[in-house]
Scaffold this motif. Structure first.
Motif, PDB file in Angstrom:
ATOM      1  N   HIS A 138       1.405  -1.317  -0.457  1.00  0.00           N
ATOM      2  CA  HIS A 138       0.046   0.315   0.601  1.00  0.00           C
ATOM      3  C   HIS A 138       0.931   1.033   0.085  1.00  0.00           C
ATOM      4  N   TYR A 139       0.230   1.749  -1.049  1.00  0.00           N
ATOM      5  CA  TYR A 139       1.107   3.736  -0.740  1.00  0.00           C
ATOM      6  C   TYR A 139       1.304   4.015   1.156  1.00  0.00           C
ATOM      7  N   ARG A 140       1.681   5.116   1.708  1.00  0.00           N
ATOM      8  CA  ARG A 140       2.149   5.301   2.500  1.00  0.00           C
ATOM      9  C   ARG A 140       2.638   6.593   2.896  1.00  0.00           C
ATOM     10  N   PRO A 141       1.421   7.545   3.507  1.00  0.00           N
ATOM     11  CA  PRO A 141       1.718   9.091   3.588  1.00  0.00           C
ATOM     12  C   PRO A 141       3.407   9.534   4.339  1.00  0.00           C
ATOM     13  N   ILE A 142       3.448  10.458   3.614  1.00  0.00           N
ATOM     14  CA  ILE A 142       5.122  10.877   3.688  1.00  0.00           C
ATOM     15  C   ILE A 142       5.107  12.341   3.726  1.00  0.00           C
ATOM     16  N   GLU A 143       6.045  13.117   4.112  1.00  0.00           N
ATOM     17  CA  GLU A 143       6.308  14.604   4.777  1.00  0.00           C
ATOM     18  C   GLU A 143       6.899  14.959   3.259  1.00  0.00           C
ATOM     19  N   TRP A 144       6.882  15.853   3.322  1.00  0.00           N
ATOM     20  CA  TRP A 144       7.207  16.240   1.938  1.00  0.00           C
ATOM     21  C   TRP A 144       8.903  16.532   1.583  1.00  0.00           C
ATOM     22  N   THR A 515      -0.436  18.351  -6.436  1.00  0.00           N
ATOM     23  CA  THR A 515       0.126  19.243  -6.893  1.00  0.00           C
ATOM     24  C   THR A 515      -1.176  19.925  -7.322  1.00  0.00           C
ATOM     25  N   LEU A 516      -0.559  21.793  -7.416  1.00  0.00           N
ATOM     26  CA  LEU A 516      -1.978  22.386  -7.926  1.00  0.00           C
ATOM     27  C   LEU A 516      -2.250  22.131  -8.800  1.00  0.00           C
ATOM     28  N   GLY A 517      -3.651  22.391  -8.906  1.00  0.00           N
ATOM     29  CA  GLY A 517      -4.371  22.910 -10.247  1.00  0.00           C
ATOM     30  C   GLY A 517      -4.779  24.024 -11.298  1.00  0.00           C
ATOM     31  N   ARG A 518      -5.221  24.317 -12.760  1.00  0.00           N
ATOM     32  CA  ARG A 518      -4.298  25.454 -12.980  1.00  0.00           C
ATOM     33  C   ARG A 518      -6.104  26.464 -12.231  1.00  0.00           C
ATOM     34  N   THR A 519      -6.806  25.501 -11.811  1.00  0.00           N
ATOM     35  CA  THR A 519      -8.099  26.247 -11.337  1.00  0.00           C
ATOM     36  C   THR A 519      -7.699  26.652 -10.284  1.00  0.00           C
ATOM     37  N   GLU A 520      -6.133  26.481  -9.412  1.00  0.00           N
ATOM     38  CA  GLU A 520      -6.613  26.550  -7.552  1.00  0.00           C
ATOM     39  C   GLU A 520      -5.688  27.508  -7.240  1.00  0.00           C
ATOM     40  N   GLY A 545      -5.162  30.961 -11.155  1.00  0.00           N
ATOM     41  CA  GLY A 545      -6.360  30.335 -10.384  1.00  0.00           C
ATOM     42  C   GLY A 545      -6.880  30.975  -9.302  1.00  0.00           C
ATOM     43  N   ARG A 546      -8.391  30.199  -8.856  1.00  0.00           N
ATOM     44  CA  ARG A 546      -9.049  31.503  -7.631  1.00  0.00           C
ATOM     45  C   ARG A 546      -9.710  30.230  -6.899  1.00  0.00           C
ATOM     46  N   LEU A 547      -9.653  29.115  -7.023  1.00  0.00           N
ATOM     47  CA  LEU A 547     -10.394  28.029  -6.206  1.00  0.00           C
ATOM     48  C   LEU A 547      -9.065  28.311  -5.115  1.00  0.00           C
ATOM     49  N   ALA A 548     -10.000  27.232  -3.611  1.00  0.00           N
ATOM     50  CA  ALA A 548      -8.886  27.595  -2.881  1.00  0.00           C
ATOM     51  C   ALA A 548      -8.286  25.844  -2.669  1.00  0.00           C
ATOM     52  N   PRO A 549      -7.397  25.183  -3.199  1.00  0.00           N
ATOM     53  CA  PRO A 549      -6.365  24.220  -2.857  1.00  0.00           C
ATOM     54  C   PRO A 549      -6.961  23.494  -2.680  1.00  0.00           C
ATOM     55  N   ALA A 550      -7.602  21.866  -3.079  1.00  0.00           N
ATOM     56  CA  ALA A 550      -8.289  20.580  -2.404  1.00  0.00           C
ATOM     57  C   ALA A 550      -7.540  20.011  -1.559  1.00  0.00           C
ATOM     58  N   SER A 551      -6.139  21.316  -1.022  1.00  0.00           N
ATOM     59  CA  SER A 551      -6.135  20.364   0.384  1.00  0.00           C
ATOM     60  C   SER A 551      -5.066  21.402   0.794  1.00  0.00           C
ATOM     61  N   ASP A 552      -4.538  21.601   2.192  1.00  0.00           N
ATOM     62  CA  ASP A 552      -3.418  22.541   2.310  1.00  0.00           C
ATOM     63  C   ASP A 552      -1.887  22.008   2.812  1.00  0.00           C
ATOM     64  N   GLN A 553      -2.177  20.468   1.816  1.00  0.00           N
ATOM     65  CA  GLN A 553      -0.919  19.358   1.642  1.00  0.00           C
ATOM     66  C   GLN A 553      -0.106  19.628   0.378  1.00  0.00           C
ATOM     67  N   LEU A 554      -1.219  20.866  -0.734  1.00  0.00           N
ATOM     68  CA  LEU A 554      -0.509  20.940  -1.998  1.00  0.00           C
ATOM     69  C   LEU A 554       0.149  21.996  -2.089  1.00  0.00           C
ATOM     70  N   ILE A 555       0.963  21.933  -2.964  1.00  0.00           N
ATOM     71  CA  ILE A 555       2.503  22.212  -3.338  1.00  0.00           C
ATOM     72  C   ILE A 555       2.194  22.709  -4.920  1.00  0.00           C
ATOM     73  N   SER A 556       2.416  23.716  -5.669  1.00  0.00           N
ATOM     74  CA  SER A 556       2.964  23.845  -6.954  1.00  0.00           C
ATOM     75  C   SER A 556       3.745  23.383  -7.482  1.00  0.00           C
ATOM     76  N   GLU A 557       3.374  23.374  -8.918  1.00  0.00           N
ATOM     77  CA  GLU A 557       4.484  22.530  -9.909  1.00  0.00           C
ATOM     78  C   GLU A 557       5.559  23.585  -9.297  1.00  0.00           C
ATOM     79  N   VAL A 558       6.431  24.923  -9.610  1.00  0.00           N
ATOM     80  CA  VAL A 558       7.011  25.401  -9.488  1.00  0.00           C
ATOM     81  C   VAL A 558       7.348  25.047  -7.770  1.00  0.00           C
ATOM     82  N   ALA A 559       6.905  25.220  -6.863  1.00  0.00           N
ATOM     83  CA  ALA A 559       7.235  24.876  -5.787  1.00  0.00           C
ATOM     84  C   ALA A 559       8.630  23.323  -5.247  1.00  0.00           C
ATOM     85  N   ILE A 560       7.262  22.270  -5.852  1.00  0.00           N
ATOM     86  CA  ILE A 560       8.084  21.268  -6.344  1.00  0.00           C
ATOM     87  C   ILE A 560       9.292  21.098  -6.919  1.00  0.00           C
ATOM     88  N   ILE A 561       9.989  21.591  -8.107  1.00  0.00           N
ATOM     89  CA  ILE A 561      11.101  21.449  -8.719  1.00  0.00           C
ATOM     90  C   ILE A 561      11.720  22.403  -7.902  1.00  0.00           C
TER      91      ILE A 561
END
Length: 764
Positions: A138-144, A515-520, A545-561
């Motif tokens: 099973h996949y398990r959660p991991i800190e960023w 990651t964040l989507g185009r709408t967020e 984007g204008r919507l609140a992110p789907a989760s407070d754990q999401l970060i942008s593609e820029v931030a991931i890179i």
């Protein structure tokens, strides 16, 4: 708790087949898109989100790359500047369904592997970074922070940077794409496969060779003011629905449209535009003046014949040919006669129809040629596009209003990714500028494209795979080979918004980075950010984007890179990754210094409609080729030999999907309901092969490989009688991708040949 779609699989045995839809848009399409939006987002979220789609102060559609109207061209944007499938794309991303740690705790990877692509996609948005360690079920959660350490350690353990491949999908923003290629090249490799390798690589190869730049030469206004538009190997009704509005304008201005396709596509037959009264209550607009139902692989023979007829009629624009082209004499020497028997065999078209089309081409003073994967995904895809360019050069149709080449890109920023450096073979000028700008050594050896990446993973030469968006397993050919190749990797990483097939095809260690989507909304330390994208006609513009992110754990593609770069390259690396993550304007300042045509980038993208990148052939009839002119070419058709009892298969999308994302199990335009494992075959071919419509069959592809005849099998497809060209068949991808051989590729571009697969049918 995670909230997802119902967890039962959809039973495709309830397949129903009716009459294809008669309108490519209209009230039905509007109602369907609104229904899907409400199901995924709810009423309030739908009302808040859709009005921002493709608007100047909103976000760019995560679907296709068809351009938006521009004020400087006299066009106004509609209140609803989106199509049915664009609304579905937004609904899928902005869904309220969630896939969190509880979901992965309930479902093992083995169990998820058995689910359909549709079921996986319907579960909702990923909310937490997850890891599957070697031996886990099973996949398990991991800190960023730990996730980045695991990835960096895995990459540093490689014997060479070239043992890693870094894939990119067309959804990635310009800012993320620029940083991604900078990270990869700073690491020490040019292994940057991307989705372009599988779609319009043939277009880029042909256009770079003939006119000097691998992009289209037209604007939206050019298309709409053309006398004649050729729509070849393309189904805009499903894949680029907003294009139909532009084609409707062509018709209203007295222009004509020729559709060249093995299947009669509903949108090109009659278009009911829901944005006006006639589209709602009237009969709509008949778009195609001429429908050339061509056999698969016959396009090159068709355009060879058209060019010969233009030459015979003396309809050559001599001023243009003499002043701006090279190689005309060699081209004309072999293009004067038509072998009508060979042409009929290759195309399936009557001589009279080809001559009618030639007359339309000769009369037209402004001609635009549009195409998509119906041309590019053939063995002779590059040669076919070169032959189309020959036709336009003969008539002087490059570098004038209302005329030119229009490869219609299939994903929202796939063209922008390439502009930003996502290519395994970027030219020396770009690499030198990158090296100078950042003070880092940049490798020069060409990297691996998509097909070669799969081959390298399969042979053990690539041991780590990182996917920046997309669904690699479902997008690529030869699915079984791709699955084995990924599972042989030591490390696989998928940066994603939603669950897909690639997540359940893990390497020994696998990570999912949500990651964040185009709408967020994308809020960083420097404040709220926007990103930029490039459409199919070289217009670069903002998306916020204008919507609140789907989760407070999401970060942008820029931030991931940026965070991965800091972990992988260390604090002493000369690139200041922290400043990029804090403020995307800093990224754009560097883009302005490196990427051709992007000077003063930050100011220009803040203009209401952005800006248009330079295109020398379009702007000044300047051709940056080896000869300094537009090049004619000599292209010789190679007939596809189909043995008796076999058909020639093309893979395609249903109307209820976009790329590998499946919105539903129906194809309204083709009359298919509640099922995707179907093979569309002409009624006469069904009878001749000894089957009946509705029979359940296994589809076996046959390809002559280096070691003899190779057979690949896809089980349990239902035969659907459909008026495709005789001898031809069609099936949806990704279900039919296992039939496409990895080594069957287009000449020059290495694009998988997904549009000409020899198959036989066996009773299931």
């Amino acid at each position: 708790m995670s909230r997802g779609a119902p967890e039962q699989d959809i039973d495709e045995n309830g397949l129903r087949v009716g009459e294809p839809g008669h309108a490519a848009a209209g009230v039905k399409g509007v109602l369907v898109s609104l229904q899907r939006s409400v199901e995924q987002m709810g009423v309030a979220r739908t009302a808040r989100t859709l009005p921002l789609l493709n608007q100047r102060d909103g976000f760019d559609c995560p679907g296709c790359a068809w351009p938006d109207p521009r004020a400087e061209e006299g066009d106004k944007r509609k209140i609803a500047e989106f199509c049915e499938n664009g609304a579905k794309a937004v609904a899928e991303e902005a869904t309220t369904r969630r896939v969190g740690p509880e979901f992965f705790a309930r479902h093992s990877v083995a169990e998820l592997t058995e689910r359909t692509d549709y079921w996986l996609g319907q579960q909702g948005r990923l909310t937490h970074p997850m890891i599957l360690r070697d031996g886990d079920t099973h996949y398990r959660p991991i800190e960023w922070s730990e996730a980045f350490r695991v990835i960096a350690d895995g990459l540093r353990e490689l014997d060479s940077p070239d043992e890693a491949a870094f894939y990119t999908s067309g959804r990635t923003s310009n800012e993320a794409a620029f940083l991604y290629q900078l990270l990869v090249r700073s690491f020490g490799t040019n292994n940057l496969p991307d989705c372009s390798n599988m779609c319009h690589e043939s277009s880029g190869s042909a256009l770079t060779e003939t006119i000097g730049i691998g992009k289209g030469s037209v604007s939206l206004s050019d298309v709409e003011h053309a006398d004649l538009v050729l729509v070849v190997g393309q189904n805009p009704g499903t894949n680029h629905p907003r294009m139909l509005s532009s084609l409707e304008k062509v018709k209203k201005r007295g222009g004509r449209i020729i559709a060249v396709n093995p299947l009669p596509e509903t949108g090109l037959m009659r278009f009911k535009n829901p944005q006006n009264a006639r589209g709602v209550v009237g009969d709509g607009t008949r778009l195609a003046d001429e429908f050339a139902q061509i056999r698969l692989g016959g396009d090159l023979a068709l355009f060879k014949a058209l060019n010969a007829l233009v030459l015979k009629a003396g309809a050559v624009d001599r001023d243009f040919v003499d002043g701006w082209t090279h190689g005309f004499d060699e081209f004309a020497e072999q293009a004067t006669e038509v072998d009508w028997d060979a042409t009929a065999l290759a195309t399936g078209l009557e001589r009279e129809q080809i001559e009618r089309i030639a007359e339309m081409v000769i009369r037209s003073q402004r001609t635009v040629a549009c195409w998509a994967m119906g041309l590019t995904q053939h063995k002779q895809g590059v040669a076919t596009i070169r032959e189309i360019v020959n036709l336009l050069l003969l008539r002087g149709m490059i570098g004038k209003p209302g005329a030119g080449v229009c490869p219609v890109r299939g994903h929202s920023n796939v063209q922008g990714d390439r502009t930003m450096g996502i290519w395994e073979k970027m030219p020396e000028k770009f690499l030198a500028a990158l090296e100078s700008e950042f003070g880092v050594p940049v490798p020069r050896q060409h990297g691996l494209d998509t097909v070669d990446t799969i081959r390298a993973m399969r042979s053990g030469r690539v041991k780590a795979f990182i996917g920046m968006g997309g669904n690699f397993v479902s997008a690529t050919p030869d699915t079984d080979a791709t699955i084995r190749a990924l599972r042989d990797c030591d490390l696989t990483v998928q940066v994603s918004t939603k669950l897909n097939r690639s997540h359940v095809t893990p390497g020994r260690t696998a990570l999912i980075l949500p990651t964040l989507g185009r709408t967020e909304r994308d809020v960083q330390a420097g404040g709220e950010q926007f990103v930029t994208v490039e459409d199919s006609m070289s217009v670069v513009h903002r998306s916020r984007g204008r919507l609140a992110p789907a989760s407070d754990q999401l970060i942008s593609e820029v931030a991931i890179i940026c965070r991965l770069a800091r972990e992988l390259l260390g604090p002493e690396h000369p690139v200041r990754w922290e400043s990029f993550e804090r403020d995307y304007d800093v990224i754009r300042d560097h883009i302005a210094n490196v990427v051709p045509g992007c000077t003063d980038y930050n100011r220009k993208v803040r203009e209401p409609d952005g800006f248009v990148l330079p295109h020398p052939p379009r702007d000044s009839r300047t051709f940056p080729t080896a000869t300094g002119k537009a090049n004619f070419s000599v292209n010789v058709p190679e007939p596809i030999e189909v043995p008796p009892g076999r058909l020639l298969l093309q893979t395609l999308r249903s109307h209820d999907q976009y790329n590998t994302t499946i919105y539903g199990l129906s194809d309204r335009y083709r009359g298919v309901e509640d099922g995707r494992r179907v093979v569309l075959v002409h009624p006469d071919d069904i009878a001749e092969l000894g089957f009946a419509a509705g029979d359940l069959v296994d589809v076996i592809s046959e390809w002559q490989g280096e070691e003899g005849l190779e057979a690949r099998r896809a089980d349990r497809f239902r035969i659907v009688a459909y008026p495709t060209a005789r001898g031809c068949a069609a099936a949806y991808y990704p279900e039919a991708n296992p039939l496409v051989p990895l080594n069957s590729v287009a000449e020059k571009s290495n694009t998988p040949v997904s549009k000409a697969v020899i198959i036989r049918l066996e009773r299931a």
